[in-house]
Design an enzyme around this catalytic site. Structure first.
Site, PDB file in Angstrom:
ATOM      1  N   ALA A   1       0.864  -1.193   0.000  1.00 18.67           N
ATOM      2  CA  ALA A   1       0.000   0.000   0.000  1.00 18.67           C
ATOM      3  C   ALA A   1       0.893   1.234   0.000  1.00 18.67           C
ATOM      4  O   ALA A   1       2.108   1.142   0.239  1.00 18.67           O
ATOM      5  CB  ALA A   1      -0.899  -0.010   1.232  1.00 18.67           C
ATOM      6  N   LYS A   2       0.347   2.359  -0.280  1.00 23.24           N
ATOM      7  CA  LYS A   2       1.097   3.618  -0.192  1.00 23.24           C
ATOM      8  C   LYS A   2       0.096   4.754  -0.184  1.00 23.24           C
ATOM      9  O   LYS A   2      -1.034   4.615  -0.652  1.00 23.24           O
ATOM     10  CB  LYS A   2       2.037   3.765  -1.397  1.00 23.24           C
ATOM     11  N   GLY A   3       0.535   5.901   0.339  1.00 25.69           N
ATOM     12  CA  GLY A   3      -0.345   7.070   0.349  1.00 25.69           C
ATOM     13  C   GLY A   3       0.455   8.325   0.122  1.00 25.69           C
ATOM     14  O   GLY A   3       1.687   8.317   0.141  1.00 25.69           O
TER      15      GLY A   3
END
Ligand SMILES: NC(=O)C1=CN([C@@H]2O[C@H](COP(=O)(O)OP(=O)(O)OC[C@H]3O[C@@H](n4cnc5c(N)ncnc54)[C@H](OP(=O)(O)O)[C@@H]3O)[C@@H](O)[C@H]2O)C=CC1
Ligand SMILES: O=C(O)CCC(=O)C(=O)O
Length: 429
Positions: free
Chosen positions: A118-120
């Protein structure tokens, strides 16, 4: 190559690749080398599982309301909850966050931690915001993505321009929504809030350990070796410090303010102190400032790109004189540059291996938070070293066996682990 192997989809052009298409190309390159039973599942790596774009309004100190765009992407959760950092940068895009999440999927599988990818990020120049504006931005963003995150769903961590303080605000905001303290929702927290000893330096330590292992294989002594580092933040500074502690000479460091060079070796501690006091490396007294483009041609044994994507590209790859490029950053080398470096006999230790030390100690932090039992720094560093060295050696061995690059070998191992999990889970609820 087997003629029945999955083919490169037509939408992937070799020209003008953005980070997401670079990630896709890296997957396509190894598809023919994956076990045939996994081919039907490769499509799961070609798209994120879910992604969210959020509006993040904040009140500026002057009373005006300003809106920023934020993202959180779950690329793949076949092996466990999503895991990956949060980046604050003026150039953040959904495509970039998708790529960073994709690389997290592969990286977490490469070091075999039980997470998906995941990443943001938020498209913002954090240098333009005051501390209280940054807090407001972080809290609003956390609240907007709260349906996506959680200790058994998706666990954010620091990335560019975010740090332990950012994680403290995220943890507090999420906890307020839950009505209880949930330390395990983020990693990279301050030690006083359930953070782990060793996390601050973990990415740099992993970079150093993989560089050391590569140097052993190629019989390059660390003592006296010359090192050029792009980025003097969390990853770049710690990597430089560890190389220097091993007797290497840090001959060049580049950050946004410029490139400082000293053939006799820069004093990393003095540079850090100078940066802390002045907020920049510019005019630091321990070396000469050279043109930014000259950085890539600095004579050295090791080059550590530890800033942004696509820094080593077809325009400068011919200049690189290093024997080994160790990717502290995510995606710092384009596929065209990869090919040029390989042609020139320069070894690239790929991001999904070299910078995996951070998420490895994030995993330790998450485990420690669940059990509320904290380990010593020696224990953490020893476990980290073991995992990084084992992952390196498995990748090196596969690369030798199959005659492929370290990046391809890492992708074969990472993709296989993800797709095996995906295939075993099956399709229907
Ligand atoms: N933090 C972590 O644990 C991990 C980080 N990474 C990756 O490592 C890289 C760096 O992250 P991190 O160290 O955390 O980030 P930081 O924000 O701590 O530091 C970033 C550094 O890069 C410099 N920089 C930014 N843009 C440029 C540019 N255009 N040219 C030269 N230097 C530049 C910054 O300079 P200035 O200070 O002047 O702005 C700063 O020194 C990113 O790719 C990140 O995804 C990967 C794994 C884990
Ligand atoms: O520590 C983590 O969870 C993720 C770090 C990260 O964002 C990365 O490895 O790129």
């Amino acid at each position: 190559m087997n003629v029945n192997a999955p083919q490169l989809p037509s939408y992937i052009s070799s020209e003008n690749l953005g980070p997401w298409h670079i990630y896709l190309q890296q997957v396509e390159q190894v598809a023919p080398f994956l076990d045939k039973s996994l081919w039907p599942w490769i499509e799961t790596l070609r798209r994120p599982k879910r992604s969210m774009i959020v509006d993040v309004p904040i009140r500026r100190d002057n009373g005006e309301v300003e809106h920023f765009e934020g993202y959180r992407v779950h690329h793949n959760t076949s092996r466990g909850p999503g895991k990956g950092g949060v980046r604050f940068h003026q150039d953040v895009t959904l495509s970039e966050v998708m790529a960073l999440a994709g690389w997290m999927t592969i990286k977490n599988a490469v070091v075999n931690v039980p997470f998906g990818g995941a990443k943001g990020g938020i498209r913002v120049d954090p240098r333009q915001l005051s501390l209280s504006e940054l807090e407001g931005l972080t809290r609003r963003y956390t609240s907007e993505i709260s349906s996506m995150i959680g200790p058994d769903k998706d666990i954010p961590a620091p990335d560019m321009n975010t740090n332990a303080q950012t994680m403290a605000w995220m943890m507090d905001t999420y906890s307020m929504g839950e009505g209880r303290t949930v330390t395990g929702v983020v990693t990279g927290k301050p030690i006083s809030l359930g953070g782990s000893l060793g996390r601050q330096d973990a990415t740099g330590r992993g970079v150093f350990v993989t560089a050391r292992e590569a140097a052993r294989k190629l019989q390059i002594p660390l003592e006296g070796a010359r090192v050029a580092v792009q980025g003097f933040g969390n990853v770049g500074e710690a990597s430089a410090r560890m190389f220097a502690q091993a007797g290497a000479r840090i001959v060049a460091i580049q950050d946004v303010s410029g490139t400082i060079y000293n053939a006799a070796g820069l004093d990393v501690a003095a540079l850090k102190a100078y940066q802390q006091a002045n907020g920049t490396l510019l005019s630091a007294p321990c070396g000469e400032f050279i043109d930014n483009t000259a950085f890539w041609g600095v004579p050295c044994e090791f080059m550590v790109p530890a800033a942004l994507e696509s820094q080593i590209n077809r325009f400068n790859a011919e200049q690189v004189l290093a024997r080994i490029v160790v990717e502290g950053a995510n995606g710092p080398t384009t596929p065209e540059a990869d090919a040029i470096l390989a042609e020139r006999g320069i070894t690239v230790v790929p991001d999904v291996l070299a910078n995996a030390g951070g998420v490895t100690v994030s995993y330790f932090e998450w485990v420690q938070d669940f059990s509320s039992f904290f380990w010593s720094e020696e224990e953490i560093n020893a476990r980290l070293e073991r995992i990084m060295a084992e992952a390196f050696n498995a990748i090196w061995q596969l690369a030798e066996q199959r005659g492929m690059s370290l990046r391809s070998a890492a992708f074969v191992i990472g993709c296989s682990r993800v797709l095996e999990a995906r295939a075993t889970r099956g399709l229907y609820p």
